[in-house]
Design a protein around this motif. Sequence first.
Motif, PDB file in Angstrom:
ATOM      1  N   SER A 415       0.847  -1.176   0.000  1.00 26.94           N
ATOM      2  CA  SER A 415       0.000   0.000   0.000  1.00 26.94           C
ATOM      3  C   SER A 415       0.888   1.233   0.000  1.00 26.94           C
ATOM      4  O   SER A 415       1.954   1.239   0.595  1.00 26.94           O
ATOM      5  CB  SER A 415      -0.913  -0.010   1.225  1.00 26.94           C
ATOM      6  OG  SER A 415      -0.135  -0.084   2.391  1.00 26.94           O
ATOM      7  N   VAL A 416       0.441   2.269  -0.687  1.00 24.57           N
ATOM      8  CA  VAL A 416       1.191   3.513  -0.714  1.00 24.57           C
ATOM      9  C   VAL A 416       0.597   4.436   0.330  1.00 24.57           C
ATOM     10  O   VAL A 416      -0.565   4.298   0.690  1.00 24.57           O
ATOM     11  CB  VAL A 416       1.104   4.172  -2.109  1.00 24.57           C
ATOM     12  CG1 VAL A 416       1.968   3.416  -3.085  1.00 24.57           C
ATOM     13  CG2 VAL A 416      -0.312   4.275  -2.586  1.00 24.57           C
ATOM     14  N   PRO A 417       1.301   5.396   0.859  1.00 17.43           N
ATOM     15  CA  PRO A 417       2.700   5.662   0.529  1.00 17.43           C
ATOM     16  C   PRO A 417       3.689   4.797   1.306  1.00 17.43           C
ATOM     17  O   PRO A 417       4.770   4.541   0.823  1.00 17.43           O
ATOM     18  CB  PRO A 417       2.853   7.128   0.933  1.00 17.43           C
ATOM     19  CG  PRO A 417       1.892   7.294   2.064  1.00 17.43           C
ATOM     20  CD  PRO A 417       0.737   6.414   1.757  1.00 17.43           C
ATOM     21  N   ASP A 418       3.350   4.382   2.513  1.00 17.64           N
ATOM     22  CA  ASP A 418       4.410   3.707   3.258  1.00 17.64           C
ATOM     23  C   ASP A 418       3.879   2.517   4.042  1.00 17.64           C
ATOM     24  O   ASP A 418       4.275   2.256   5.164  1.00 17.64           O
ATOM     25  CB  ASP A 418       5.173   4.676   4.169  1.00 17.64           C
ATOM     26  CG  ASP A 418       4.235   5.505   5.008  1.00 17.64           C
ATOM     27  OD1 ASP A 418       3.029   5.203   5.003  1.00 17.64           O
ATOM     28  OD2 ASP A 418       4.687   6.454   5.653  1.00 17.64           O
ATOM     29  N   GLY A 419       3.005   1.780   3.431  1.00 16.05           N
ATOM     30  CA  GLY A 419       2.480   0.594   4.093  1.00 16.05           C
ATOM     31  C   GLY A 419       3.406  -0.597   3.915  1.00 16.05           C
ATOM     32  O   GLY A 419       4.344  -0.558   3.135  1.00 16.05           O
ATOM     33  N   PRO A 420       3.151  -1.667   4.647  1.00 11.57           N
ATOM     34  CA  PRO A 420       3.976  -2.874   4.515  1.00 11.57           C
ATOM     35  C   PRO A 420       3.608  -3.638   3.250  1.00 11.57           C
ATOM     36  O   PRO A 420       2.561  -3.381   2.664  1.00 11.57           O
ATOM     37  CB  PRO A 420       3.593  -3.681   5.756  1.00 11.57           C
ATOM     38  CG  PRO A 420       2.188  -3.278   6.024  1.00 11.57           C
ATOM     39  CD  PRO A 420       2.058  -1.840   5.607  1.00 11.57           C
TER      40      PRO A 420
ATOM     41  N   LEU B 284      -2.659  -1.886   6.976  1.00  9.23           N
ATOM     42  CA  LEU B 284      -1.940  -1.163   8.017  1.00  9.23           C
ATOM     43  C   LEU B 284      -0.997  -2.084   8.774  1.00  9.23           C
ATOM     44  O   LEU B 284      -1.394  -3.140   9.211  1.00  9.23           O
ATOM     45  CB  LEU B 284      -2.958  -0.610   9.022  1.00  9.23           C
ATOM     46  CG  LEU B 284      -2.918   0.878   9.330  1.00  9.23           C
ATOM     47  CD1 LEU B 284      -3.923   1.190  10.402  1.00  9.23           C
ATOM     48  CD2 LEU B 284      -1.545   1.325   9.703  1.00  9.23           C
ATOM     49  N   SER B 304      -0.509   7.873   7.839  1.00 13.22           N
ATOM     50  CA  SER B 304      -0.164   6.768   6.960  1.00 13.22           C
ATOM     51  C   SER B 304      -1.308   5.780   6.916  1.00 13.22           C
ATOM     52  O   SER B 304      -2.136   5.718   7.816  1.00 13.22           O
ATOM     53  CB  SER B 304       1.100   6.079   7.460  1.00 13.22           C
ATOM     54  OG  SER B 304       0.817   5.454   8.678  1.00 13.22           O
ATOM     55  N   GLY B 305      -1.359   5.051   5.880  1.00  9.59           N
ATOM     56  CA  GLY B 305      -2.374   4.001   5.794  1.00  9.59           C
ATOM     57  C   GLY B 305      -3.644   4.464   5.151  1.00  9.59           C
ATOM     58  O   GLY B 305      -4.532   3.675   4.873  1.00  9.59           O
ATOM     59  N   GLY B 307      -3.851   5.666   2.210  1.00 12.98           N
ATOM     60  CA  GLY B 307      -3.735   5.545   0.760  1.00 12.98           C
ATOM     61  C   GLY B 307      -4.416   4.290   0.243  1.00 12.98           C
ATOM     62  O   GLY B 307      -4.794   3.403   1.008  1.00 12.98           O
TER      63      GLY B 307
END
Lengths: 491, 315
Positions: A415-420, B284, B304-305, B307
């Motif tokens: 997932s963007v922008p900074d997911g695992p 997430l 975050s998350g 997106g």
Amino acid sequence: MVLTAKHRSAVRLAHVDEQAVRLGLQPGLGLADARARVPGLDVRAADPEADAAFLDRLCDWAQRYTPLAGRRIGTSSVDLEFPYPEDFTLVLDIAGCAHLFGGEEALAADMAQRLERQGMTVVIAIASTIGAAHALAAFGRGGRLQAGEERRALAGLPMAALRLDAMTVDALARVGLKRIGDLMDGPRAPLTARFGRTPLIQLDRALGLADEAFSPRLPVAPYCAERRFFEPIARQEDVRAVALSLIGALAERLEAAGEGALRLRLSLWRVDGALAHVEAGLSRPSREATVMQDILCRRLDSLAEDFDAGYGFDCVTVAVTEASRRDAEVLSLAGADTALELTRFVDRVGARIGRGRVRRLKFYASHIPERASRAVPAHVAEEGSFPASDVLPGDPPERPIRLFAQPELVEAMASVPDGPPLRFRWRRVTHEVKRAEGPERIAGEWWRQEAPTRDYFRVEDAEGRRFWMFREGLFQVETTHPRWFVHGLFA
Amino acid sequence: MLRRQVAQLERARGRRDDRADPGAVEELAGVPVHDIAPAAVRAAPTSVFRGGRVANAWAGAETTALPFGHPEVDAATGGLKRGALHDVSPAGAPDMASATGFALACAGLLLRAAGRDSLWLWVRAEMAGREAGEPYGPGLAAFGLDPSRLVAVTAGDTADVLRAAEEGLAARAFAAVLIEPFGDDRRLDLTACRRLSLIADGGRATGILLRTGGVPGPTSAVTRWRISAAPSDGGRHPGNPVFAADLARNRLGPVGGWMMEWRIDEQSFRTPRVRPKTQGVGPLAVPLSGRLAAASGNRPSRPSGSGAVVPFRIG
């Protein structure tokens, strides 16, 4: 036959043989001119590197006469006209060695005989200065000079025999100074003013009025023992037995001097002139004959396949090339037993499979994962420790047990922008991520080179395999298509 | 023929010096022990038997076993036998990290028993490092082992691995010796394995043969483990390492399969707690349980998350 080399985009003769000299060919002549003069000329290309390597080998071979054997004796004199190394001279310092061969003349005769048997033409000159010996060998007929005879012997030789560069020789010749004798009695001050100091310094050196330094090609071993044979030995067991007895002799001398050996070199002179070295190192200074024998034998064993005795060896030496004071502390340490065992292990295995392959891990203060741990060869590594892990009791480890030297690129869906990552394909196997933790953001070290930021994740797939992955580059800040890598594996 | 002899020999030895579990040893059909031993000695290359090692090896030197901390495994094996060779292999290629972890955990047991300062050795083939990763100091420290006490040997081929491993087992410096050849190599045959066992037998070091890549070949080890990864019980984030350990061969007792969790702070195994299965993580990730990622100026200010999920294909 002539050898040619390229000089300033023109092919010129570099070396000529006797027959070519008789036909009027000289080094430095253009190849086209030479061909014009002698139509059926046999032309080969010169190979300076091979020449230099051959001379180095010859120089090592000459160590059977004295440990002080060197090659480069030219001063700053570079032949500007034709920079091909003309320096085919070996210098041996035989002071104190000649009597072992029955005097200087006997030594020279022995050397000449052995070299001629190998198919070489040699001129040997013995004199009390390097300059005089070189002049006699290169421009005279060789022979032996007593101390004090230099002046008379050199007076008739051409100026180039003083190892001057071609420009200086030309300049001297233009004012009528053609022979060394012309320099000897003239006034010194005007000569120095006009031609610089070099000609007179070289003259003084040749006459023994000034000192000349000389560096042997290989450093002189502090301890050395050798044995020669009338009948060459060829069997590996014989070589081993000789080496062992020589080590025994060395051990006594080390004991007397209170030193220990760090590096050993076994040199084997083959009858046909080839020379083989076998080297082995110890990680602590040692003077126990058994330990040194053990290490050297292991090294010999590992070379057993390449062991080529040919027609046999007629001279075997064992030298301690590196020695140091034996550290008395080592013996008094409480944990000396394990430390000693470790040293032995490192030396034995190192001798067998290579010293660089036995390593200790060292911590290095860097937050870049691959820099934080380094493998250092065990014989140079010092005792150090890693910082204790600051993970709370019961928590899983933050760093993988195995790390790839090169992070491996994977296809990942994230997932963007900074997911695992949610799913990734590594080594042709697709892994579904079930658990993930992160990101742990590690930026590049700005003082080195610009490296993209990495976001590290610890992930576990459906089967329970645990990976350490990172995304390279911040989405839309550093890159629009971040790449994913597997960097390490957790248990 | 040789194989049969060695197998008989092993059974015979099991009867002679295993006071722990004599009942588990199979009956040896009428072959006197003394008749077998010399045959096997002849079968193995003689150079092993220098300096009275034979005498030591056959004297049945006192060996102790270390409890795994997992009651069922301890009941089956009597603990990890010291001064012996153990065989650990992954169930499949992707399980090599788990097999490494299990071998390291065994080394952890040995090191804990031998004292904090004891050294350990890891001999591995060059290819193993390339294929499965190099030992990583901070990771080993996080696993509970002291990386500064590790001597790591990288050998070019199996012959060198075996050579260094034999030296390591014979040296009195190491408490644990990890031996990691790579690929199935004919040189790692029963004779080579037997040599390692003989040197390890009754010595100070315990050998752990870690077959990271390749098919498990014949072995003379006391125990043979086949390890595969198992989901950890960390909830939504990866937890402590859990192994699905299959004891495929055990000279001292019954075989079996268990789930084993390695407790890093206790340096001991245990039975993993049974948890209701958690489902996948969704978009997430759980934040780090320990240190948090440093706040970075580069980080976007939006949460975050939020997106969308977008696939990336890297060609």
